[in-house]
Enzyme design. Structure first.
Site, PDB file in Angstrom:
ATOM      1  N   THR A 166       0.837   4.688   5.102  1.00  0.00           N
ATOM      2  CA  THR A 166       0.290   3.597   5.917  1.00  0.00           C
ATOM      3  C   THR A 166       1.408   2.661   6.369  1.00  0.00           C
ATOM      4  O   THR A 166       1.391   2.164   7.504  1.00  0.00           O
ATOM      5  CB  THR A 166      -0.789   2.831   5.123  1.00  0.00           C
ATOM      6  OG1 THR A 166      -1.774   3.764   4.689  1.00  0.00           O
ATOM      7  CG2 THR A 166      -1.453   1.777   5.980  1.00  0.00           C
ATOM      8  N   GLY A 167       2.373   2.435   5.512  1.00  0.00           N
ATOM      9  CA  GLY A 167       3.517   1.598   5.888  1.00  0.00           C
ATOM     10  C   GLY A 167       4.215   2.127   7.137  1.00  0.00           C
ATOM     11  O   GLY A 167       4.593   1.361   8.037  1.00  0.00           O
ATOM     12  N   GLY A 176       0.836  -1.193   0.000  1.00  0.00           N
ATOM     13  CA  GLY A 176       0.000   0.000   0.000  1.00  0.00           C
ATOM     14  C   GLY A 176       0.867   1.237   0.000  1.00  0.00           C
ATOM     15  O   GLY A 176       1.987   1.228  -0.511  1.00  0.00           O
ATOM     16  N   SER A 177       0.359   2.288   0.593  1.00  0.00           N
ATOM     17  CA  SER A 177       1.065   3.569   0.530  1.00  0.00           C
ATOM     18  C   SER A 177       2.181   3.655   1.582  1.00  0.00           C
ATOM     19  O   SER A 177       2.151   2.962   2.606  1.00  0.00           O
ATOM     20  CB  SER A 177       0.078   4.708   0.759  1.00  0.00           C
ATOM     21  OG  SER A 177      -0.443   4.626   2.064  1.00  0.00           O
ATOM     22  N   THR A 178       3.129   4.517   1.323  1.00  0.00           N
ATOM     23  CA  THR A 178       4.236   4.715   2.269  1.00  0.00           C
ATOM     24  C   THR A 178       3.710   5.246   3.599  1.00  0.00           C
ATOM     25  O   THR A 178       4.178   4.849   4.673  1.00  0.00           O
ATOM     26  CB  THR A 178       5.278   5.682   1.668  1.00  0.00           C
ATOM     27  OG1 THR A 178       5.692   5.162   0.403  1.00  0.00           O
ATOM     28  CG2 THR A 178       6.500   5.815   2.568  1.00  0.00           C
ATOM     29  N   GLU A 194       5.674  -3.434   1.074  1.00  0.00           N
ATOM     30  CA  GLU A 194       5.848  -3.064  -0.334  1.00  0.00           C
ATOM     31  C   GLU A 194       5.045  -1.784  -0.521  1.00  0.00           C
ATOM     32  O   GLU A 194       3.825  -1.805  -0.506  1.00  0.00           O
ATOM     33  CB  GLU A 194       5.333  -4.212  -1.197  1.00  0.00           C
ATOM     34  CG  GLU A 194       5.931  -4.212  -2.577  1.00  0.00           C
ATOM     35  CD  GLU A 194       5.091  -3.425  -3.538  1.00  0.00           C
ATOM     36  OE1 GLU A 194       5.173  -2.176  -3.496  1.00  0.00           O
ATOM     37  OE2 GLU A 194       4.370  -4.039  -4.319  1.00  0.00           O
ATOM     38  N   CYS A 246       2.413  -0.895  -8.805  1.00  0.00           N
ATOM     39  CA  CYS A 246       3.493  -0.419  -7.926  1.00  0.00           C
ATOM     40  C   CYS A 246       4.791  -0.249  -8.701  1.00  0.00           C
ATOM     41  O   CYS A 246       5.411   0.802  -8.632  1.00  0.00           O
ATOM     42  CB  CYS A 246       3.675  -1.319  -6.718  1.00  0.00           C
ATOM     43  SG  CYS A 246       3.097  -2.994  -6.892  1.00  0.00           S
TER      44      CYS A 246
HETATM   45  O1  TXE Z   1      -3.543   2.993   0.195  1.00  0.00           O
HETATM   46  P1  TXE Z   1      -3.465   2.751   1.741  1.00  0.00           P
HETATM   47  P2  TXE Z   1      -4.764   3.591  -0.643  1.00  0.00           P
HETATM   48  C1  TXE Z   1      -0.488   4.263  -3.393  1.00  0.00           C
HETATM   49  C2  TXE Z   1      -1.069   5.109  -4.484  1.00  0.00           C
HETATM   50  C3  TXE Z   1      -2.356   5.602  -3.897  1.00  0.00           C
HETATM   51  C4  TXE Z   1      -2.042   5.664  -2.431  1.00  0.00           C
HETATM   52  C5  TXE Z   1      -3.227   5.514  -1.519  1.00  0.00           C
HETATM   53  O2  TXE Z   1      -0.211   6.189  -4.747  1.00  0.00           O
HETATM   54  O3  TXE Z   1      -2.720   6.853  -4.367  1.00  0.00           O
HETATM   55  O4  TXE Z   1      -1.141   4.613  -2.202  1.00  0.00           O
HETATM   56  O5  TXE Z   1      -3.952   4.311  -1.795  1.00  0.00           O
HETATM   57  C6  TXE Z   1      -5.160  -0.448   4.848  1.00  0.00           C
HETATM   58  N1  TXE Z   1      -2.938   0.159   9.427  1.00  0.00           N
HETATM   59  N2  TXE Z   1      -0.710   2.863  -3.599  1.00  0.00           N
HETATM   60  O6  TXE Z   1      -5.554   4.625   0.066  1.00  0.00           O
HETATM   61  O7  TXE Z   1      -4.183   3.818   2.473  1.00  0.00           O
HETATM   62  C7  TXE Z   1      -6.268  -0.063   3.917  1.00  0.00           C
HETATM   63  O8  TXE Z   1      -7.513  -0.358   4.498  1.00  0.00           O
HETATM   64  C8  TXE Z   1      -3.063  -0.922   8.653  1.00  0.00           C
HETATM   65  C9  TXE Z   1       0.454   2.102  -3.926  1.00  0.00           C
HETATM   66  O9  TXE Z   1      -5.522   2.407  -1.123  1.00  0.00           O
HETATM   67  O10 TXE Z   1      -2.043   2.518   2.086  1.00  0.00           O
HETATM   68  C10 TXE Z   1      -5.924  -0.896   2.689  1.00  0.00           C
HETATM   69  O11 TXE Z   1      -6.335  -2.249   2.854  1.00  0.00           O
HETATM   70  N3  TXE Z   1      -3.694  -0.943   7.473  1.00  0.00           N
HETATM   71  C11 TXE Z   1       0.235   0.652  -3.714  1.00  0.00           C
HETATM   72  C12 TXE Z   1      -4.394  -0.861   2.662  1.00  0.00           C
HETATM   73  O12 TXE Z   1      -4.012  -0.497   4.000  1.00  0.00           O
HETATM   74  C13 TXE Z   1      -4.244   0.202   7.056  1.00  0.00           C
HETATM   75  C14 TXE Z   1      -1.093   0.122  -4.079  1.00  0.00           C
HETATM   76  C15 TXE Z   1      -3.789   0.131   1.674  1.00  0.00           C
HETATM   77  O13 TXE Z   1      -4.306   1.415   1.950  1.00  0.00           O
HETATM   78  C16 TXE Z   1      -4.162   1.389   7.817  1.00  0.00           C
HETATM   79  C17 TXE Z   1      -2.174   0.990  -3.713  1.00  0.00           C
HETATM   80  C18 TXE Z   1      -3.463   1.341   9.056  1.00  0.00           C
HETATM   81  N4  TXE Z   1      -3.310   2.413   9.818  1.00  0.00           N
HETATM   82  C19 TXE Z   1      -1.938   2.328  -3.511  1.00  0.00           C
HETATM   83  N5  TXE Z   1      -4.757   2.358   7.119  1.00  0.00           N
HETATM   84  C20 TXE Z   1       1.313  -0.228  -4.224  1.00  0.00           C
HETATM   85  N6  TXE Z   1       2.370  -0.396  -3.459  1.00  0.00           N
HETATM   86  O14 TXE Z   1       1.193  -0.825  -5.249  1.00  0.00           O
HETATM   87  C21 TXE Z   1      -5.205   1.803   5.971  1.00  0.00           C
HETATM   88  N7  TXE Z   1      -4.904   0.511   5.933  1.00  0.00           N
END
Ligand code: TXE
Length: 496
Positions: A252-253, A248-250, A270, A304
């Site tokens: 949230t990471g 997911g996003s940096t 990732e 990604c």
């Molecule tokens: O990602 P999030 P989003 C990038 C892309 C996009 C941005 C946001 O640039 O615009 O990220 O996308 C869960 N603790 N990528 O909003 O928010 C959430 O419910 C644990 C790149 O979708 O990071 C979801 O299941 N988990 C990426 C997941 O995290 C939490 C692919 C991803 O959400 C949480 C997608 C928390 N505190 C978007 N908060 C890639 N690497 O390919 C949320 N979540």
């Protein structure tokens, strides 16, 4: 593809006749039975729209933190028996789960296409289902053998790998099934049980995939929980979670890293990227155009490790830009269920807004729109056409920020040292690519790039035996192959 583990995302602009007839006879796949097994009943849950049309396709269950806690308890209780089955028995079950995915592939691809937006055809929904089966079979057939470290007069020591326990898998919405399998397959293979929290944008197709796998897996080794960000946060911080696999996003990471201070969960993160490509002087633009195009625009740019900024030497700059624009005119974008389309909408309006904003900003900073450049509203609310933006430089937001959509900035350079410095200049390092006719020269440039993978004359091709992971802001930890199995295991030394 399903007979060979290598899955390369480079799409083709045209289909063969055989593919056409195969896929057209398959468009009748009806996922309603599968959907009814995972969806919330009428009046409950949350509406999930078709990404292309906005029509409601089903209702996702809204699981609470209490539901999640109960699921983790069940996964914890199921784990010792799953581990005790041993590698051969688990592998056999995972191979059967791959067969089950194949048997339901068309239903899953249709549901995925509607929920995520990606077309059935091209390197999209069917491709994603094929990749799921390939990755699952490869994880099932890959062994992580004990390593003999010392075996001489001084003694004997071995390193063995054991299950960690319960893995929390948190996924994104761009490749929800394939990335789900990347997290699930090695975890189950090594004897862990898994609780999956799909993205709130694409829960139905992930729950359906889990449902299909659970036709053959024992109860509670693989559980899907469909919840919001709060549920994701609880999964990452739960005291009984031993490992978190996150894509997911940096932002949230970083939160997941913080919560791991509490439960000491091991992490694989990732976090996406802003992959650079460098086209060296002397490269034939026509020879690389198709790989460049799909490296950038696979899944309508929502990938990604897609090519997100392209540095091209001044001597061939206009030819490369023109070749990309020419291909853009030949690919078809639209509703994913229409077999002619190979590009779809942005998955959600938030992402659409990001892409629109970045293109408008690039225009305001002197960017030259070669093709595209404004929303394709005639196709539907979240459609944005393939957009090539020339004459931009580092410092423009479209270059510096991850667009995660179909808008590629192309930057001119004259000195390759500058291109290398630019490629390395951002806090991201998932993938990169070097394009050139001299392999040794390209490899020398590749060695200087700060990214987990560098491709030469292609971008984004993955193989289930070749480790994949990022550096810098793109996260840490490796997936796939033997390294991927190690990442969902705990090492133990047996000495003596
Ligand atoms: O990602 P999030 P989003 C990038 C892309 C996009 C941005 C946001 O640039 O615009 O990220 O996308 C869960 N603790 N990528 O909003 O928010 C959430 O419910 C644990 C790149 O979708 O990071 C979801 O299941 N988990 C990426 C997941 O995290 C939490 C692919 C991803 O959400 C949480 C997608 C928390 N505190 C978007 N908060 C890639 N690497 O390919 C949320 N979540």
């Amino acid at each position: 593809m399903q007979h060979h583990p290598s899955v390369r995302p480079e799409g083709r602009t045209h289909r063969t006749d055989e593919e056409t007839s195969m896929s057209e006879s398959a468009t009748l796949a009806d996922y309603s039975d599968l959907l009814s097994r995972v969806a919330a009943p009428e009046g409950a849950g949350r509406e999930i729209p078709d990404a292309a049309t906005g029509e409601i396709i089903g209702r996702a269950p809204v699981h609470t933190v209490a539901d999640l806690d109960a699921a983790i308890d069940r996964a914890r209780a199921a784990q010792p028996a799953w581990e005790a089955r041993g590698h051969d028995a688990r592998s056999a079950l995972l191979l059967k789960a791959a067969d089950a995915i194949d048997a339901h592939a068309e239903e899953l691809a249709h549901l995925l296409s509607r929920e995520q937006g990606k077309p059935l055809n091209g390197p999209n929904a069917r491709f994603e289902l094929g990749a799921c089966a390939v990755w699952l079979r490869t994880a099932a057939s890959t062994a992580l053998d004990p390593e003999v470290l010392v075996d001489d007069d001084s003694g004997h020591a071995e390193l063995v790998y054991k299950a960690i326990g319960v893995v929390g898998a948190i996924g994104p919405w761009n490749w929800p099934l394939m990335i789900g399998i990347w997290q699930i397959a090695p975890s189950l293979r090594m004897g862990n049980t898994v609780v999956v929290k799909p993205s709130e944008y694409t829960p139905l197709s992930v729950l359906a995939l889990i449902e299909v796998m659970n036709e053959v897996l024992p109860p509670d080794v693989l559980i899907g929980i469909s919840g919001d960000r709060e549920v994701g946060a609880r999964l990452a911080s739960h005291p009984d979670i031993d490992k978190v696999m996150f894509t997911g996003s940096t932002a949230t990471g970083r939160k997941i890293i913080e919560s791991s201070a509490g439960n000491l969960a091991r992490l694989t993160l990732e976090l996406g990227g802003n992959d650079a490509g460098i086209v060296l002087p002397g490269t034939d633009p026509q020879a690389i155009a198709e790989n460049l195009f799909w490296g950038a625009f696979i899944n309508t740019g929502q990938t990604c490790a897609a090519l997100k900024r392209l540095y091209v030497h001044d001597s061939i700059y206009e030819e490369v830009v023109a070749a990309l624009a020419d291909l853009a005119g030949k690919v078809s974008m639209g509703n994913g269920l229409d077999e002619q389309n190979v590009l779809g909408p942005l998955q959600n309006s938030k992402q659409f807004d990001i892409v629109s904003r970045l293109v408008e900003d690039a225009k305001a900073h002197g960017g030259r729109i070669v093709t595209g450049g404004s929303p394709a509203t005639e196709l539907g609310a979240n459609f944005y056409p393939v957009t090539i933006v020339a004459d931009v430089t580092d410092g423009v937001a479209l270059v510096d920020e991850e667009q995660f959509g179909p808008a590629l900035p192309v930057i001119r350079y004259t000195d390759v040292e500058d291109a290398i410095a630019s490629a390395n200049g951002l806090d991201a390092g998932l993938g990169a690519s070097v394009w050139g006719s001299d392999r040794a020269e390209a490899r020398a440039v590749a060695a200087r790039l700060q990214s987990g993978t560098v491709w030469i004359n292609s971008h984004g091709g993955l193989h289930p035996l070749v480790p994949f992971g990022g550096v810098k802001g793109s996260g840490y930890g490796l997936e796939f192959g033997v390294e991927g199995l190690k990442a969902v295991s705990v090492p133990q030394v047996i000495s003596g």
